[in-house]
Design a protein around this motif. Structure first.
Motif: not given
Lengths: 293, 293
Positions: B7-22
């Motif tokens: 779940k931590l890794n999944e959060t990392r992936r979600i947040i990375d994707q959002e940082i990449d977007r913004v």
């Protein structure tokens, strides 16, 4: 002009009083960073940005307490940028506003924290209901300040400035750098009162043109002072070695001065909408054009 | 525990994707600072703070898109603090999250600007209507983040930490320092979803107690890793010379470990209100207690 100087001093006094109020000293080990914030932010500097906020705010009937909140937040962001610009890793300056720079007076780590804390405090002030009653306007002001201070604004300009120390920039790149580095916050000073009063597109456009012209004019006179000024009067370290990309290094002094006159003319023209209410904003143009510090 | 890691890794992936977007890269000379922001913020780190935001947000029925916005802003503030902590004028570290620190990979000036820009971007994200629809909630989240990150929070703790390098702090001062330096942002992670959902006082109190306990626990395990860990596994420079004031330098290792167990027990007890919904928050306690990096 003497009336303008008086009004600028009065703004300085009002903003100092507000900074003094919001940056109270706690009685614990965190007080050192607040001392550094107060040292850097209170009692010196022209208060040009808060003056623009208060002056445009008056034209647009923004309550003075709201203009003071916006002006104080903006001045804090400006001071944070000065503290960081002066750091050894940046311009490595020892004199600012006629006194030792923050990292000289305290130490480098404390200066970095004081800069961070001033930026953070600016957003705190703008988010408070006590500062401005309408939360939609508060969010708009926070959003625009974050854009003006961020990579699409001031920080982007500082990055270009650093690159320009190693690689010469062309005229259009210098214009972009200056418009980001100095222009973005000056533009915010002129536009924030308009956001806060839901002003018309015409007003926003006029203020935007005025801000663009005086922003560039301000930077050009800064460059001229670097070359022609004396540090005792200017009150900060001057960079006469020309290692930076500036209008002067690209255009030469005479063409730079001609550009300054042209910008002053454009700035004045952009104020026609405000008729006789624009007096102080007109005086500011002349003040920037003839400034000695 | 393996589910938690997933779940931590999944959060990392979600947040990375959002940082990449913004944090999209512009095609001009400002791109270098954005490269440094992306280098520091994407792809490494446990994403513990965003995980807490998402997990508490799920319990309180906060829409996931809003939790992602809050978690991304908070992670940016956390990364800004790491970049600055590592600077030569602060801890002067060369390794962070298993790779060269930002000022080593780029240069000191770019690292300072990247940190500033991440802090600024965090407030931009929280001010956007696209992030959270209610402007009153956006202002509340901005206000609380500015307090948690400012002189009454993280910056205050960093100031105390710097003073503690020269003058030994007593146990109560170390507790205050840690509660400000690490605790304030962890507490924000737990409370922000409650602010965003207008949660009851009971919920705020329970989350606040939980956050206080895991915040202190986190810092204690950090100190233990500094003494007992290996830099290859921990992924950052360790400070085994004991020049800093820590729980270990004051209490010794055995008493520090006993304090950690006590805090873990208190953290678990504070979750009773959430009954079987608290599973992930309980696992986090164990995760922090037994972490190796």
């Amino acid at each position: 002009m003497s009336t303008l100087i008086h009004k600028l001093n009065e703004t300085r006094r009002i903003i100092d009083q507000e900074i003094d109020r919001v940056l109270f000293l706690p009685n614990d080990l965190t007080s050192r960073v607040i001392e550094a914030m107060r040292y850097s932010a209170i009692g010196s500097g022209k208060a040009l940005r808060p003056f623009l906020v208060l002056t445009v705010g008056k034209i647009l009937n923004l309550p003075i307490s709201q203009a003071i909140a916006i002006g104080t937040a903006l001045e804090m962001v400006h001071v944070y940028s000065l503290i960081q610009d002066d750091l050894p890793a940046m311009d490595n300056d020892t004199l600012r506003r006629g006194k030792p720079t923050t990292h000289i007076q305290f130490d480098e780590a404390t200066a970095i924290l004081a800069g961070d804390a001033l930026l953070t405090k600016a957003f705190e002030i703008l988010s408070r209901p006590e500062s401005l009653p309408d939360p939609t306007i508060r969010c708009k002001l926070i959003f625009e300040l974050s854009v003006a201070a961020g990579t699409q604004g001031m920080i982007g300009g500082q990055m270009m400035d650093l690159i320009g120390e190693k690689t010469p920039l062309n005229k259009s790149q210098i214009e972009q750098m200056q418009s980001l580095k100095t222009g973005a916050l000056l533009k915010y000073a002129c536009l924030a009162p308009a956001y806060a009063t839901h002003s018309s597109e015409d007003v926003l456009k006029a203020l935007s043109q005025y801000a663009d012209s005086i922003g560039l004019l301000f930077q050009i006179t800064d460059d001229l002072l670097d070359v022609e000024g004396s540090p005792e009067i200017v009150g900060k370290t001057l960079h006469k070695d020309g290692c930076k990309s500036t209008f002067i290094s690209t255009l030469g002094i005479q063409k730079t001065k001609a550009l300054a006159s042209q910008l002053a003319k454009e700035a004045k023209e952009s104020l026609s909408l405000f008729k006789d209410q624009a007096h102080d904003l007109e005086e500011i143009i002349q003040f920037i054009l003839s400034r000695k510090k």
